[in-house]
Scaffold this active site. Structure first.
Site, PDB file in Angstrom:
ATOM      1  N   CYS A 204     -23.805 -30.846  36.108  1.00 33.54           N
ATOM      2  CA  CYS A 204     -24.052 -30.082  34.861  1.00 33.54           C
ATOM      3  C   CYS A 204     -23.541 -28.814  34.509  1.00 33.54           C
ATOM      4  O   CYS A 204     -23.030 -28.053  35.359  1.00 33.54           O
ATOM      5  CB  CYS A 204     -25.709 -29.875  35.223  1.00 33.54           C
ATOM      6  SG  CYS A 204     -26.670 -31.149  35.360  1.00 33.54           S
TER       7      CYS A 204
ATOM      8  N   HIS B  65     -24.450 -30.477  42.063  1.00 32.61           N
ATOM      9  CA  HIS B  65     -25.069 -29.687  41.278  1.00 32.61           C
ATOM     10  C   HIS B  65     -24.151 -28.619  40.639  1.00 32.61           C
ATOM     11  O   HIS B  65     -23.079 -28.238  41.353  1.00 32.61           O
ATOM     12  CB  HIS B  65     -26.230 -28.961  41.851  1.00 32.61           C
ATOM     13  CG  HIS B  65     -27.391 -29.658  41.954  1.00 32.61           C
ATOM     14  ND1 HIS B  65     -28.260 -30.236  40.883  1.00 32.61           N
ATOM     15  CD2 HIS B  65     -28.371 -30.137  43.157  1.00 32.61           C
ATOM     16  CE1 HIS B  65     -29.340 -31.008  41.527  1.00 32.61           C
ATOM     17  NE2 HIS B  65     -29.248 -30.812  42.546  1.00 32.61           N
TER      18      HIS B  65
END
Length: 310
Positions: free
Chosen positions: A142, A90
């Site tokens: 991301c 992440h």
């Protein structure tokens, strides 16, 4: 830069098992990359450090452990060495702490313990490189565009939106609000200042972004041109996909990591950093994924051979 004497790598895969933020393909990504590094790029198994949050892992990919592994890699480096960091997990964006930028957001990766590693930490790492040494960072997360603070953009944002992402994929992002909520539950401090929570929870292991005064952060200007090379899975304002085709009997994977693997598989000869990113963009687009890998590095390194393949 000449072909390196030593080839050193740190590979980090975070699946966040048994949490609401669980991903599926990140550990697969770095295991596949380890094979490619050894078989194609001449890395030795003993010079590759692997950190995953798989059950039974001896060294978990916490913020402190990731930074320790990166620091040790840079400390071992000498002129002519090739360094590589692959992160699959992440990412997030956090409010900038720099004066005069009230609406700006900065990029960070999210280790398994939420002890964020920020663009300032990667800038400091690049600035510490011995002369004649390069570090290539491949971040499949991301908001990974711009993850090396102040690095020059070579292949950057497009005006495309993220509306076309396939429904079966999970975005590799944890929103700032969710991270703040998690850290608040740890510290029980009533503040929206994420730095306060990180310093309370992790002390000296927290990111430099929160340990230094904002004016001190200006000391981390890039050394032009430097030897940091960032291949990001998407633009700073985009998400990267975690693809889970297990319903069809396939292995889960990060879309960008897999695209790079496919590019390397289809082109056995040396490729430049720019070629790898452009071909990965094309591969992702052909697969219906709306994310745009970016390249940040010096002009010279944009055309340099990816991982200095002989």
């Amino acid at each position: 830069m000449e072909n390196g004497k030593k080839r050193l790598a740190v590979l980090v895969g975070c699946n966040y098992p048994n949490t609401q933020h669980e991903l599926n393909g990140c550990i697969n990504d770095v295991l596949a990359m380890r094979d490619v590094l050894v078989k194609r790029f001449g890395f030795d198994h003993s010079q590759i450090e692997l950190l995953t949050d798989a059950p039974g892992s001896l060294v978990m990919p916490t913020g402190a452990n990731i930074k320790k592994a990166l620091d040790q890699m840079v400390n071992k480096a000498e002129s002519g060495d090739v360094l590589f960091f692959h992160y699959s997990g992440h990412g997030t964006r956090i409010p900038s702490s720099k004066p005069g930028h009230p609406f700006r957001q900065d990029e960070a990766i999210v280790p398994c313990d939420f002890n964020l590693i920020t663009d300032v930490d990667f800038r400091q790492l690049v600035n510490r490189l011995p002369k004649g040494t390069s570090i290539t960072i491949l971040s499949d997360s991301c908001h990974s565009g711009g993850l090396i603070d102040k690095e020059k953009e070579q292949i950057g944002p497009t005006s495309a939106t993220n509306d076309g992402t396939l429904q079966s994929n999970s975005p590799k992002t944890i929103p700032f609000e969710s991270i703040l909520q998690h850290l608040t539950s740890m510290t029980s401090i009533n503040t929206s200042d994420i730095g306060t929570h990180l310093l309370e929870s992790f002390g000296a292991d927290a990111s430099l972004k929160f340990r230094l005064h904002p004016l001190e952060l200006d000391l981390f200007e890039s050394v032009k041109p430097d030897e940091g090379i960032l291949l990001s899975g998407c633009q700073a304002n985009e998400t990267s996909a975690d693809v889970n085709p297990m319903m069809n009997g396939g292995k889960a994977y990060g879309a960008f990591s897999n695209a790079v693997q496919m590019v390397l598989k289809d082109h056995l000869g040396p490729l430049s950093n720019k070629q790898v990113v452009l071909m990965a963009r094309k591969s992702l687009g052909a697969g219906g994924l709306v994310q745009h890998p970016c390249l940040y590095c010096s002009d010279e390194n944009a055309d340099a051979i990816f991982l200095w393949q002989a």
